[in-house]
Enzyme design. Structure first.
Site, PDB file in Angstrom:
ATOM      1  N   MET A  82       0.811  -1.207   0.000  1.00 28.79           N
ATOM      2  CA  MET A  82       0.000   0.000   0.000  1.00 28.79           C
ATOM      3  C   MET A  82       0.852   1.269   0.000  1.00 28.79           C
ATOM      4  O   MET A  82       0.736   2.123   0.860  1.00 28.79           O
ATOM      5  CB  MET A  82      -0.953  -0.017   1.215  1.00 28.79           C
ATOM      6  CG  MET A  82      -1.813  -1.261   1.284  1.00 28.79           C
ATOM      7  SD  MET A  82      -2.664  -1.664  -0.268  1.00 28.79           S
ATOM      8  CE  MET A  82      -4.293  -1.066   0.090  1.00 28.79           C
ATOM      9  N   HIS A  92      -4.982  -5.361  -8.172  1.00 29.22           N
ATOM     10  CA  HIS A  92      -5.898  -4.371  -7.609  1.00 29.22           C
ATOM     11  C   HIS A  92      -7.312  -4.957  -7.581  1.00 29.22           C
ATOM     12  O   HIS A  92      -7.746  -5.566  -8.564  1.00 29.22           O
ATOM     13  CB  HIS A  92      -5.856  -3.087  -8.455  1.00 29.22           C
ATOM     14  CG  HIS A  92      -6.700  -2.003  -7.883  1.00 29.22           C
ATOM     15  ND1 HIS A  92      -6.301  -1.254  -6.793  1.00 29.22           N
ATOM     16  CD2 HIS A  92      -7.945  -1.577  -8.205  1.00 29.22           C
ATOM     17  CE1 HIS A  92      -7.266  -0.399  -6.486  1.00 29.22           C
ATOM     18  NE2 HIS A  92      -8.272  -0.571  -7.323  1.00 29.22           N
TER      19      HIS A  92
END
Ligand code: GAR
Length: 199
Positions: A89, A108
């Site tokens: 992240m 994703h």
């Protein structure tokens, strides 16, 4: 055999799926190193239990360029051919991306270009789409935007919560990430503009 560098920030279920597929011979690669930017990431223990190299490089409070140089050096030190972001992240700097040209993949949890960025499953529910999914793509300098290797569609059900939808998407993530890695390390593709053509 191609050497993977897997970057994680948390749970690491995508990393585990990749490691499982390598162990069962479905994916012909080896994990050179797993690197987490958070000390508490569970997957470092999982990696060590599997006898893999696991490195914690905490990123908190560090300048992006400085951190990314350390990260790139660690990946090079382990002779990594392909960098796989698996729930990592953090945005990567242009300098880092230049270090591994066309050799960084990301997964994703949406059908990009819908719902980039954080909380993709929440975004899908808030927009009340009927179908969402997941995407494996090459990483370029823009967020969740590089050429797409594989996508999988997942239905959104009326009673879905972020948790139930995320779990349904995750099953597909675990399948397509290894498939995409297999295509890329076998060189069975070429990139033409935005398009990844399978060869
Ligand atoms: C996965 O759903 C992955 O697609 C997502 O984080 C989760 C990590 O799970 N990544 C992003 O949202 C990146 N923008 P995991 O740690 O169990 O693999």
């Amino acid at each position: 055999m191609k050497r993977l560098g897997i970057l994680v920030s948390g749970r690491g279920s995508n990393f585990e799926a990749i490691a499982r597929n390598i162990a069962t011979g479905q994916l012909d690669a080896e994990v050179a190193v797993v690197i987490s930017n958070r000390a508490e990431a569970r997957c470092l223990d999982t990696a060590l239990a599997r006898g893999l190299n696991a490195v914690c490089l905490p990123s908190k409070g560090l300048d992006r360029e400085v951190y990314d140089r350390t990260l790139a050096a660690e990946l090079h030190r382990h002779g990594v051919d392909l960098v796989c972001l698996a729930g990592f992240m953090r945005l990567l700097s242009a300098g880092f991306i230049r270090e591994f040209p066309d050799r960084i993949l990301n997964i994703h949890p949406s059908l990009l270009p819908s719902f980039p960025g954080l909380d993709a499953q929440h975004q899908a529910l808030a927009h009340a789409v009927k179908i969402t999914g997941c995407t494996v793509h090459f990483v370029d300098q823009h967020l969740d935007a590089g050429p797409i290797v594989i996508q999988a569609a997942v239905p959104v059900l009326d009673l879905d919560t972020v948790e139930t939808l995320s779990a349904r998407i995750l099953t597909q993530e675990h399948r397509i990430y290894s498939e995409a890695i297999g295509i890329v390390i076998a060189g069975k593709y070429r990139v033409q503009g935005r398009r990844v053509l399978l060869t």
